[in-house]
Design a protein around this motif. Structure first.
Motif, PDB file in Angstrom:
ATOM      1  N   LYS A  76      26.644 -48.724 -49.499  1.00 31.11           N
ATOM      2  CA  LYS A  76      27.007 -47.189 -49.206  1.00 31.11           C
ATOM      3  C   LYS A  76      25.908 -46.501 -48.522  1.00 31.11           C
ATOM      4  CE  LYS A  76      28.606 -43.478 -51.976  1.00 31.11           C
ATOM      5  NZ  LYS A  76      29.064 -42.929 -53.353  1.00 31.11           N
ATOM      6  N   THR A  77      26.365 -45.620 -47.617  1.00 34.71           N
ATOM      7  CA  THR A  77      25.553 -44.976 -46.721  1.00 34.71           C
ATOM      8  C   THR A  77      25.378 -43.618 -46.846  1.00 34.71           C
ATOM      9  OG1 THR A  77      26.719 -44.748 -44.974  1.00 34.71           O
ATOM     10  CG2 THR A  77      25.865 -47.030 -45.047  1.00 34.71           C
ATOM     11  N   THR A  78      24.534 -42.903 -46.179  1.00 40.33           N
ATOM     12  CA  THR A  78      24.421 -41.380 -45.996  1.00 40.33           C
ATOM     13  C   THR A  78      25.346 -40.600 -45.072  1.00 40.33           C
ATOM     14  OG1 THR A  78      22.581 -41.526 -44.486  1.00 40.33           O
ATOM     15  CG2 THR A  78      22.123 -41.611 -46.887  1.00 40.33           C
ATOM     16  N   LEU A  79      26.003 -41.573 -44.321  1.00 38.86           N
ATOM     17  CA  LEU A  79      26.635 -41.096 -43.088  1.00 38.86           C
ATOM     18  C   LEU A  79      27.863 -40.136 -43.279  1.00 38.86           C
ATOM     19  CD1 LEU A  79      27.195 -41.387 -40.121  1.00 38.86           C
ATOM     20  CD2 LEU A  79      29.084 -42.844 -40.721  1.00 38.86           C
ATOM     21  N   ASP A  80      27.861 -39.028 -42.693  1.00 32.69           N
ATOM     22  CA  ASP A  80      29.017 -37.977 -42.924  1.00 32.69           C
ATOM     23  C   ASP A  80      29.795 -37.902 -41.799  1.00 32.69           C
ATOM     24  OD1 ASP A  80      30.501 -35.669 -42.785  1.00 32.69           O
ATOM     25  OD2 ASP A  80      29.501 -34.891 -44.474  1.00 32.69           O
ATOM     26  N   GLN A  81      30.977 -38.747 -41.738  1.00 34.07           N
ATOM     27  CA  GLN A  81      31.790 -38.921 -40.636  1.00 34.07           C
ATOM     28  C   GLN A  81      32.282 -37.588 -40.117  1.00 34.07           C
ATOM     29  OE1 GLN A  81      34.486 -42.559 -40.335  1.00 34.07           O
ATOM     30  NE2 GLN A  81      34.348 -42.714 -42.599  1.00 34.07           N
ATOM     31  N   ARG A  82      32.547 -36.522 -40.685  1.00 38.90           N
ATOM     32  CA  ARG A  82      32.714 -35.111 -39.974  1.00 38.90           C
ATOM     33  C   ARG A  82      31.546 -34.781 -39.169  1.00 38.90           C
ATOM     34  NH1 ARG A  82      31.422 -30.018 -40.328  1.00 38.90           N
ATOM     35  NH2 ARG A  82      30.240 -30.400 -42.375  1.00 38.90           N
ATOM     36  N   MET A  83      30.046 -35.062 -39.780  1.00 32.66           N
ATOM     37  CA  MET A  83      29.124 -34.607 -38.715  1.00 32.66           C
ATOM     38  C   MET A  83      28.891 -35.643 -37.628  1.00 32.66           C
ATOM     39  SD  MET A  83      26.226 -33.353 -41.752  1.00 32.66           S
ATOM     40  CE  MET A  83      26.650 -32.342 -43.113  1.00 32.66           C
TER      41      MET A  83
ATOM     42  N   VAL B 225      20.013 -39.333 -43.661  1.00 32.72           N
ATOM     43  CA  VAL B 225      20.648 -39.339 -42.122  1.00 32.72           C
ATOM     44  C   VAL B 225      22.160 -39.078 -42.175  1.00 32.72           C
ATOM     45  CG1 VAL B 225      20.741 -40.433 -39.875  1.00 32.72           C
ATOM     46  CG2 VAL B 225      18.737 -40.635 -41.196  1.00 32.72           C
ATOM     47  N   ARG B 226      22.924 -37.919 -41.728  1.00 29.94           N
ATOM     48  CA  ARG B 226      24.222 -37.719 -41.529  1.00 29.94           C
ATOM     49  C   ARG B 226      24.822 -37.917 -40.587  1.00 29.94           C
ATOM     50  NH1 ARG B 226      24.278 -37.844 -46.903  1.00 29.94           N
ATOM     51  NH2 ARG B 226      22.958 -36.213 -48.006  1.00 29.94           N
ATOM     52  N   ALA B 227      23.995 -38.344 -39.351  1.00 27.05           N
ATOM     53  CA  ALA B 227      24.823 -38.518 -37.980  1.00 27.05           C
ATOM     54  C   ALA B 227      23.881 -38.919 -37.285  1.00 27.05           C
ATOM     55  CB  ALA B 227      25.556 -37.449 -37.322  1.00 27.05           C
ATOM     56  N   MET B 228      23.979 -39.743 -36.245  1.00 24.99           N
ATOM     57  CA  MET B 228      23.111 -40.500 -35.341  1.00 24.99           C
ATOM     58  C   MET B 228      23.720 -40.985 -34.120  1.00 24.99           C
ATOM     59  SD  MET B 228      20.781 -43.750 -35.478  1.00 24.99           S
ATOM     60  CE  MET B 228      19.741 -42.913 -36.974  1.00 24.99           C
ATOM     61  N   VAL B 229      23.308 -40.533 -32.800  1.00 25.63           N
ATOM     62  CA  VAL B 229      23.866 -40.806 -31.561  1.00 25.63           C
ATOM     63  C   VAL B 229      22.671 -41.402 -30.637  1.00 25.63           C
ATOM     64  CG1 VAL B 229      25.051 -40.080 -29.627  1.00 25.63           C
ATOM     65  CG2 VAL B 229      25.816 -39.083 -31.336  1.00 25.63           C
ATOM     66  N   GLY B 230      22.660 -42.416 -30.174  1.00 25.43           N
ATOM     67  CA  GLY B 230      21.601 -43.094 -29.575  1.00 25.43           C
ATOM     68  C   GLY B 230      21.788 -43.264 -28.119  1.00 25.43           C
ATOM     69  N   GLY B 231      22.728 -42.675 -27.472  1.00 29.11           N
ATOM     70  CA  GLY B 231      23.083 -42.480 -26.188  1.00 29.11           C
ATOM     71  C   GLY B 231      24.265 -42.058 -25.947  1.00 29.11           C
ATOM     72  N   ARG B 232      24.689 -41.840 -24.567  1.00 29.93           N
ATOM     73  CA  ARG B 232      25.839 -41.177 -24.257  1.00 29.93           C
ATOM     74  C   ARG B 232      27.148 -42.063 -24.455  1.00 29.93           C
ATOM     75  NH1 ARG B 232      24.838 -39.205 -18.173  1.00 29.93           N
ATOM     76  NH2 ARG B 232      26.792 -38.664 -18.387  1.00 29.93           N
ATOM     77  N   LYS B 233      27.102 -43.317 -24.339  1.00 30.84           N
ATOM     78  CA  LYS B 233      28.017 -44.011 -24.851  1.00 30.84           C
ATOM     79  C   LYS B 233      28.141 -44.227 -26.483  1.00 30.84           C
ATOM     80  CE  LYS B 233      28.585 -46.858 -20.426  1.00 30.84           C
ATOM     81  NZ  LYS B 233      28.506 -48.115 -20.009  1.00 30.84           N
ATOM     82  N   THR B 234      28.886 -43.572 -26.959  1.00 30.87           N
ATOM     83  CA  THR B 234      28.901 -43.590 -28.676  1.00 30.87           C
ATOM     84  C   THR B 234      29.631 -44.681 -29.151  1.00 30.87           C
ATOM     85  OG1 THR B 234      30.487 -41.967 -28.666  1.00 30.87           O
ATOM     86  CG2 THR B 234      28.516 -40.980 -28.449  1.00 30.87           C
ATOM     87  N   LYS B 235      30.504 -45.137 -28.572  1.00 31.37           N
ATOM     88  CA  LYS B 235      31.531 -46.327 -29.321  1.00 31.37           C
ATOM     89  C   LYS B 235      30.911 -47.491 -28.855  1.00 31.37           C
ATOM     90  CE  LYS B 235      34.353 -42.994 -30.678  1.00 31.37           C
ATOM     91  NZ  LYS B 235      34.324 -42.674 -31.807  1.00 31.37           N
TER      92      LYS B 235
END
Length: 740
Positions: free
Chosen positions: A368-375, A410-420
């Protein structure tokens, strides 16, 4: 010569007189002989005259030869059948119980849940649980049989007709007889899946990949053994048992092994509930699971599913109406499947958990994680909008985003322009970049904790330091201009370099370094006076976590994404949260004053472009030398967000500063994150009154004096350790302290 010498029957007279006591005149009568039925003899067939000559001889030789061949053939056939029976019987005895064949993975899987308990990512070889031919949806069962082996319930494990057809197709297409189409039955495919009963042995000097390749060999010897093994399986297990093994062990793409894992992975539902279109898509994956995986190419997967639906109709599993409905409404991916494998956030969580329960797990684990998929969607959409609307087309510039709560969740994270993506380089957690002016809040945090006021004055004027071994060093402002007397608040608001260096030198670089380290900047900090200008390197997640410590009142924060780790089926977790709020770094009053100063950065300073929605917002811009890195990190009363922008190869950004595109990205992300949230004021304290003006710029000994003696802070203890109990006041007024 007379023949009197020959023995003759002697002449005897008839008895004329009867014997005593018998009537004399009674004639002796003979019983008439019984007439036997005439024996009918079968007329003998007239013998065919032997053909004479050479033709007759040849005919006799050919006949003898064929009789010989027949005698040899039936004897050899009997021996072969006996040997095959013995081989099948032996293989029969080696087959394990059915239950041992249902889950064939060597490693376990990791299923990740967001903060609401919804699945958003998978890692490892996913296995959703055991299903049977009876428990899965009939739509899936029929689709598999129609596609893989339409005579499954009629053959004995091997289909000679299927093999002959496959050989004919292979030869007609210019391949070898065993290359390409195999003509394998479902039973033969199961035999391959269990590698003909040869389990993987790590100590055999073969990697798992090499082992799997050897199991798929197509030599004649291998095919022969496969056929024998298949017949043994047909003798050992029922047809539905064999189909159950297949439905549990077959790889179906996307890391999913078995029908249950695939149904959950792609459609978010159990295998017992899949529709005709969904069952057809799953069955279609068996041909080429990686290539046809809907997470790789949904259109290709839907096209293959349409072919499966047609086969089901032709074989009578579907009516024309049902087939048309399935064709018109192809299967679609679930929301979690569309997000693929959880992207950068899932990669980061996997790297932060214990290796034996994440990367190398042999168990099925749920995290179980802290991710908020809306964010998360807000972060991805905000980044995409800026690059589509404000960045020149073809730019190779990269960006990273982290959104977290004040406690480090941490609720959201993007590590680069290619997100998928999955397994890609994560610029939010792995890229060490110079922080520039985004580091300055820690300089001011040290000063405020020592008793400085946001309204203390300092002169922004030319300033030089003599650095031993390097010579004279003269910091300059970004605008190459000077503003004279400024308050600490204005110095931070306008990101002035000279006042920041002066304050750092006054309170001591060691102290500034300690404050930054205690807030979570874990990498080596610069040793010289350029420390105050962000010459040190850090990651975006560290910097964002440090700012979260300012928001929460001055306590350190360890960013975390893992909330709870447990084994599949267990009710009790094996471990809990791996981060959160730690020790206090600066006094709460100092933290609230710093929030006030940082609020001015957005309301009236270098971060004006970050304003949105009439909210109170605080933050700090950052731009490194030659504009190789641009930062904006800020927060509302609810969430902290950090943005980094730059090139992977350190190419300078053209016309970009921290107050430009990074601030735009931050605003687009945070405005989406705060949709629907009530407006909450920042936890800040405006200064009550301006402090007495002083001239710290004249010399380090003239630095502003502390307004109070802080008690019980980490900084206070550090100062006592460094200066032997000299106290904060003695350090701030020590002449030449910057040159220690």
């Amino acid at each position: 010569m007379s023949d009197s010498s020959k023995r003759k029957r002697p002449l005897v007279a008839d008895k004329r007189y009867p014997a005593k006591g018998k009537p004399a005149n009674k004639a002796v009568t003979k019983k008439p002989a019984k007439k036997s039925a005439p024996v009918r003899r079968k007329a003998a067939a007239p013998k065919r005259p032997r053909r004479g000559g050479i033709l007759g001889l040849l005919s006799r030789i050919v006949g003898w030869f064929f009789r010989l061949i027949w005698k040899i053939t039936w004897r050899i056939t009997a021996v072969v059948v006996l040997v095959l029976a013995l081989a099948v019987g032996y293989l029969y005895t080696t087959l394990p119980p059915l239950e041992a064949l249902l889950d064939g993975r060597a490693k376990g899987s990791v299923t990740m849940l967001d903060r609401d308990g919804k699945v958003f990512a998978w890692r490892g070889d996913q296995f959703g649980g055991v299903v049977t031919a009876d428990s899965v949806s009939p739509n899936l069962k029929n689709a598999v049989i129609a596609t893989e082996d339409k005579r499954f319930y009629r053959h004995f494990g091997v289909s000679p007709r299927g093999i002959a057809s496959a050989v004919r197709i292979n030869l007609s297409e210019g391949r070898g007889p065993l290359s390409g189409h195999g003509g394998s039955t479902i039973t033969q495919q199961v035999a391959k899946l269990i590698c003909l009963g040869e389990p993987f042995d790590p100590g055999a000097g073969m990697t798992e990949k090499e082992y799997e390749a050897s199991c798929r060999r197509s030599s004649i010897q291998r095919k022969a053994k496969e056929a024998l093994f298949s017949m043994a399986m047909e003798a050992k297990y029922s047809k539905d048992d064999i189909l159950s093994i297949y439905l549990n062990r077959a790889y179906m793409g996307g890391g999913a092994f078995g029908a249950e894992a695939a149904a959950q992975r792609f459609f978010g539902k159990p295998a017992s509930a899949v529709s005709v279109a969904e069952g057809a898509m799953l069955a279609g994956l068996l041909t080429a699971p990686t290539t046809l995986s809907p997470t790789n190419n949904l259109d290709r997967s839907q096209s293959r599913a349409a072919t499966v639906v047609r086969l089901m109709q032709e074989q009578g599993y579907l009516s024309e109406t049902e087939a048309r409905a399935a064709q018109d409404n192809p299967a679609e991916l679930s929301q979690a499947a569309e997000a693929r494998a959880g992207g950068y956030f899932a990669d980061w969580v996997m790297s932060t958990g214990p290796e034996f329960f994440t990367r190398n797990t042999t168990e099925d684990v749920r995290i179980k994680t802290t991710l908020d998929q809306r964010m998360q969607r807000a972060a991805e959409e905000g980044l995409k909008w800026v690059f589509e609307n404000k960045v020149r087309e073809g730019s190779k510039a990269q960006a990273a985003i982290v959104v977290m709560s004040a406690d480090g969740a941490v609720r959201a994270m993007v590590g680069g322009r290619k997100t998928k993506v999955a397994g890609a380089f994560n610029r939010a957690t792995q890229a060490l970049r110079q922080t520039g002016s985004a580091f300055k809040p820690f300089v001011f945090a040290a000063a405020l904790d020592l008793g400085y006021s946001p309204q203390d004055l300092i002169e922004d004027a030319p300033y030089c330091l003599n650095i031993p071994g390097s010579g004279e060093w003269c910091p300059k402002n970004y605008t190459n201009s000077f503003k004279g007397q400024v308050t600490l608040t204005q110095a931070l608001k306008d990101s002035l370099n000279i006042p920041a260096v002066k304050i750092s030198e006054s309170v001591g670089r060691e102290l500034v370094g300690q404050v930054a380290s205690q807030f979570g900047i874990q990498n080596d900090l610069a040793a010289g006076p350029a420390l105050a200008l962000g010459a040190s390197e850090s990651t975006l997640i560290e910097m964002t976590g440090a700012y979260a410590g300012i928001l929460n009142g001055g306590s350190s924060v360890t960013p975390y994404g893992l909330v709870e780790l447990s084994l599949l089926g267990d009710s009790e977790p094996l471990m809990g949260t791996g981060g959160g709020i730690g020790e206090r770094v600066i006094q709460e009053g100092a933290a609230r004053q710093l929030v006030y100063m940082m609020e001015k950065v957005i309301s009236d300073g270098t971060g004006k472009r970050g304003q949105f929605g009439g909210r109170e917002l605080a933050g700090k811009t950052g731009t490194t030398s030659a504009a190789k890195d641009a930062w904006f990190i800020g927060f509302s009363a609810d969430y902290v967000a950090g943005v980094w922008m730059g090139y992977d190869d350190n190419t300078p950004l053209k016309g970009v500063t921290g107050g430009g595109l990074p601030t735009d990205i931050w605003r687009e992300v945070m405005s989406r994150v705060h949709e629907g949230l009530p407006i909450t004021p920042l936890p800040m304290d405006p200064p009550i009154a301006a402090s007495a003006q002083s001239q710290p710029e004249a010399a380090p000994a003239q630095a502003p004096q502390p307004r109070r003696e802080p008690q019980g802070t980490i900084i206070d203890q550090v100062l006592r350790d460094i200066f032997g109990g000299g106290g904060n006041g003695s350090r701030s007024s020590a002449p030449g302290g910057a040159e220690r």
